[in-house]
Design an enzyme around this catalytic site. Sequence first.
Site: not given
Length: 577
Positions: A308-310
């Site tokens: 998720y994301c980074l």
Amino acid sequence: MSQTRFTELKNSVDRVIHALEGRFTQGVSPASLTLAYLDWLIHLGHSPGKISELMENVVRKHQAYLVWSARAASDPNLPPLIEPRTQDRRFDKPAWSNFPFNTIAQGFLLHEQWWHYATTGIPGVSRHHENVVYFAARQWLDMMSPTNFPTTNPEIINRAVETAGNSLYQGLQNLLEDLQAYTLGSTRECKEYCVGENLAVTEGQVVYRNNLIELIQYSPKTASVYAEPILIVPAWIMKYYILDLSPHNSMVRYLVEQGHTVFMISWHNPDAEDRDLAMKDYINRGVRDALKAINAILPERKVHAAGYCLGGTLLATTAAALARDEDERLASISLFTAQTDFTDAGELMLFIDESQLSYMEDMMWDRGYLDTSQMAGAFTLLRSYDLLWSRIVSEYLLGERPSMNDLMVWNSDSTRMPYKMHTQYLKRMFLRNDLASGRFIVDDRPVSLRDIRVPIFCVATEKDHVAPWRSVYKLHSLVRTDLTFVLTSGGHNAGIVSEPGHPRRSYRLALNRVEDKYISPDEWLNRYAKQEGSWWEPWSTWLAERSGAQTEPPSMGNTDAGYAPICAAPGLYVFEK
């Protein structure tokens, strides 16, 4: 004193000055802003044609505005002279159609439109500097909006009259309460939600811990489970439990109820002692150590990995390194709002150039990490109306306190970023785009996403200010494997926390096979229709189709292999402040 020592001393003085400045500028480099302004001003000064157009625009539009205002004084149903932008909700309330507030709103929109024209389309100005100047002008205009002042906002006036001034009194109390909390270095307490009590409460055990991660294994909810487990790699910029919020919207709980064995990484919140943690540590002590533990607990089973994301960017990087080394432990990869090509990374790129990164690096050097308040300041600027001015109006001028929800509580529970890792991430990923270009180094050799052969499930959100969906879509050009792309309603966080049964949720989904030809994101958007519901359901089906036969639930940890349960979920790292 040696010349080297003297140079280091001078550099340290510069860094201390920049670090002190950064506390007042919310991490924005004055030099970067000045360069952008001068680029715009000099080129505008050498564009007499553009200047004459701007002057003609002022005269013509103001003449039309004066005529419209005279008519609007007696006709509240008069169509507006200037339509606000689609996402602009400031003047939606009926009170803004009454005189004189309709003329005030239209006058502001007229000036906003003119400044957009004045700060864009100047021949010779670099794209980055043009974006910075337009962004700065927009911040000033957002601050000067008539919605922010009691005498020009009819909603504030009407509420004050209706409550006999009590709304303003309550707003003052809200302001004093927040000032007191800020002075004490705390945040407004929410007693309704608490981690370990009604947040992050899916049953499980921490089965591995090092100085960077805790690995949580969740207890099964079904009599049998899919053979392949799921490893979730969350972003380390915030706490992991956005994916395990309340029981009704917990992604983790949903997955285990569907028969999946789920592992979750919970990141350590770094402090000054962790300043030298690097990207390689997040790869090796993060994802690789988690995979090693899962392989010991569930031998000879491949793993569905989700990021998720980074965490998604980190997972993609690690997966490319595994593929390069012919390590076949992964069964599939799922990426949620994760960018892998940063050439068009949205408005966050406003804060990414050599000057800005040098300035931010000095700020992190001072403390050994990037503070949560500095990151929050950047995100607030990106959405100043939603996150700052509308809140000021609502809480301090209308006297309203929004009720806290689980997502808001999680959003206030931020973490720090270690100096070395964040510097490497910003320079290598954002500024140089090394991952997409095949230049990112893992274990002394470059990695390429084109080496990945396992299927990918990629999710983007329509209203994402952090990872714009067209930027996430660039993954299509970087991999040579089957890619299922999902565009879901909502923003960076709310679009991911999109449990089945959530009202007004929809998504688009399409599979791009390795032999299919590339289509542009806009063409993709027009080709695939919206489907009502949660994207969690097709994702769960996608995982099931790529899993083997179901088997008995595994034990919690593996004591014989050195991975005995340490403590109950949510563990200890999630409580670090």
